[in-house]
Design an enzyme around this catalytic site. Structure first.
Site, PDB file in Angstrom:
ATOM      1  CG  ASN A  92      47.383  50.215  33.461  1.00  0.00           C
ATOM      2  OD1 ASN A  92      48.037  50.062  34.488  1.00  0.00           O
ATOM      3  ND2 ASN A  92      47.941  50.496  32.298  1.00  0.00           N
ATOM      4  CB  VAL A  93      41.344  50.217  36.851  1.00  0.00           C
ATOM      5  CG1 VAL A  93      41.766  48.949  37.573  1.00  0.00           C
ATOM      6  CG2 VAL A  93      41.873  51.457  37.582  1.00  0.00           C
ATOM      7  CG  HIS A 103      44.404  44.582  38.916  1.00  0.00           C
ATOM      8  ND1 HIS A 103      45.650  45.175  38.964  1.00  0.00           N
ATOM      9  CD2 HIS A 103      44.601  43.280  39.266  1.00  0.00           C
ATOM     10  CE1 HIS A 103      46.552  44.267  39.306  1.00  0.00           C
ATOM     11  NE2 HIS A 103      45.942  43.121  39.502  1.00  0.00           N
ATOM     12  CB  CYS A 111      21.570  42.382  44.720  1.00  0.00           C
ATOM     13  SG  CYS A 111      21.722  43.894  43.718  1.00  0.00           S
ATOM     14  CB  CYS A 157      22.414  48.715  45.279  1.00  0.00           C
ATOM     15  SG  CYS A 157      21.661  47.687  43.993  1.00  0.00           S
ATOM     16  CB  CYS A 215      19.192  45.092  46.886  1.00  0.00           C
ATOM     17  SG  CYS A 215      20.991  45.268  47.013  1.00  0.00           S
ATOM     18  CB  SER A 269      54.089  46.150  34.922  1.00  0.00           C
ATOM     19  OG  SER A 269      53.818  45.552  36.186  1.00  0.00           O
ATOM     20  CB  SER A 270      57.389  47.900  39.265  1.00  0.00           C
ATOM     21  OG  SER A 270      56.206  47.821  40.040  1.00  0.00           O
TER      22      SER A 270
END
Length: 310
Positions: A127-128, A144, A155, A209, A212, A250-251
Site C-alpha cells: 500500500n502507498v 511500492h 535530478c 521541479c 532543475c 492481498s490477492s
C-alpha cells in the site's frame, strides 16, 4: 476545470447508514484463529499487507467485490504523454487528499500491538497510503513507495507532498474547492494507488521541479516500473529473518508480493493468508482464512498477547 471530478464510489465502510450490530462469532472462524495463533506462538512472523487492509479506512480495493474497473497509470505512459501526466496529477492530488484524511483502522492498530509484543518482526506493505507508519508500526517496508513524497525524475530531488500540493492548488485554483470526503456530491473516485478519475484537464498545470525544472512524480511504483532494488532487498531480509509469513488483505496479483511468498515457501516457513477471496498464494498457505483483516488481526493480537492463557 468546472467538471474536473467524477462521482465518488463510496466504500462500504463509508456509508451514511448506521452499521449493523456485529454478528455472533463464528465458531469455525474462532477455531481457525486459535490454530493460527498456536502456529505463530514463539515464531515471530513477517507480515505482507495489501489493499484489503485499508478498506476499513475508506480506501477502496482494486479487486474486491464492487471495485470499479480501471486502468492504472503505467510508468511508460506517464513519461511519454503530457496529457496523461495532467490527468494523473489532477487525480493523484485529489486522491492523496482523501488518503491524508483517512485514519488507521483496527487492522493497522492490531499490527502495532503484535509488533510491540514481538509476535511480528515488521510489516512489508504494498500500500502507498502511509497508514502503517501513522498507526505506529516501527519497522515498515513500503514496497511500492508512499504518496506523501514526490521525486524529480531528472535530478533526484525529493519533496514533501504538502509543498507540491500547495503549488498545485496555487496553479490550479479550482482544485482547492473540490470536496474529497465521503458523502460529498462532487467527491473523487479514488483507488488504492491514490489516483482518481478526473476529466476536463486541458487547462491543468503540472508542477515542475523547483531545483532543475525536471519532471516530478509521486514516489510510488507505477505499473511497468520495478521496485527499487534496495527496497526489495529490505523486504526479503525481513522475510528471511522471520519464522513465518502472514499475508493480510492481498490477492498477491502483483509480482513483488508473490516473489516474497515464494521466498518464504522455499525457506519452508509456515505461510498464513488472510483475505476475502482467492489469492495466488492460497496453494502455498498452510492456513487460509477467508475473513476480513481488521477483525482477524485483532483476534490474533488478543491471542498472542503476553500472559494470554491458551
Amino acid at each position: 476545470m468546472e467538471h474536473l471530478v467524477a462521482e465518488l464510489v463510496s466504500s462500504p465502510g463509508l456509508l451514511a447508514d448506521p452499521a449493523p450490530a456485529p454478528a455472533p462469532a463464528d465458531p469455525r472462524s474462532e477455531h481457525d484463529l486459535d490454530a493460527v495463533a498456536e502456529l505463530l506462538r514463539g515464531k515471530p512472523a513477517a507480515v505482507l499487507t495489501g489493499a484489503g487492509l485499508s478498506t476499513d479506512s475508506g480506501i477502496p480495493d482494486y479487486r474486491g467485490e464492487g471495485a470499479p474497473k480501471r486502468t492504472p497509470m503505467t510508468f511508460q505512459t506517464f513519461i511519454a504523454d503530457e496529457r496523461a501526466r495532467k490527468r494523473y496529477w489532477a487525480g493523484s492530488h485529489l486522491g492523496w487528499r482523501q488518503f491524508r484524511a483517512a485514519g488507521p483502522n483496527l487492522g493497522h492498530l492490531s499490527l502495532v500491538r503484535l509488533e510491540a509484543n514481538a509476535a511480528i518482526t515488521g510489516v512489508i506493505t504494498q500500500n502507498v497510503d502511509g497508514l502503517h507508519t501513522r498507526a505506529g508500526s516501527r519497522h515498515v517496508v513500503e514496497l511500492h513507495g508512499s504518496m506523501d513524497r514526490v521525486i524529480c525524475l531528472d535530478c533526484g530531488q525529493a519533496f514533501g507532498r504538502d509543498s507540491i500540493a500547495a503549488r498545485l492548488e496555487a496553479a490550479n485554483p479550482s482544485l482547492a474547492g473540490v470536496e474529497t470526503g465521503p458523502g460529498q456530491a462532487d467527491a473523487v473516485r479514488i483507488a488504492p494507488d491514490g489516483d482518481a478519475d478526473v476529466s476536463d484537464i486541458d487547462a491543468f498545470t503540472v508542477p515542475e521541479c523547483s531545483v532543475c525544472g525536471g519532471m516530478l512524480k509521486p514516489n510510488v511504483v507505477f505499473f511497468g516500473e520495478l521496485v527499487p532494488t534496495g527496497r526489495f532487498l529490505e523486504a526479503t531480509a525481513l522475510v528471511t529473518a522471520a519464522e513465518a509469513l502472514v499475508v493480510a488483505g492481498s490477492s498477491l496479483a502483483v509480482n513483488s508480493g508473490i516473489r516474497l511468498v515464494e521466498l518464504a515457501r522455499r525457506r519452508k516457513l509456515p505461510i498464513i493468508v488472510i483475505n476475502r477471496g482467492a489469492t495466488k498464494g492460497d496453494g502455498r498457505a498452510v492456513i487460509k482464512l477467508e475473513a476480513g483483516t481488521s477483525e482477524t488481526l485483532a483476534g490474533l493480537a488478543d491471542r498472542l498477547a503476553p500472559g494470554r492463557v491458551r
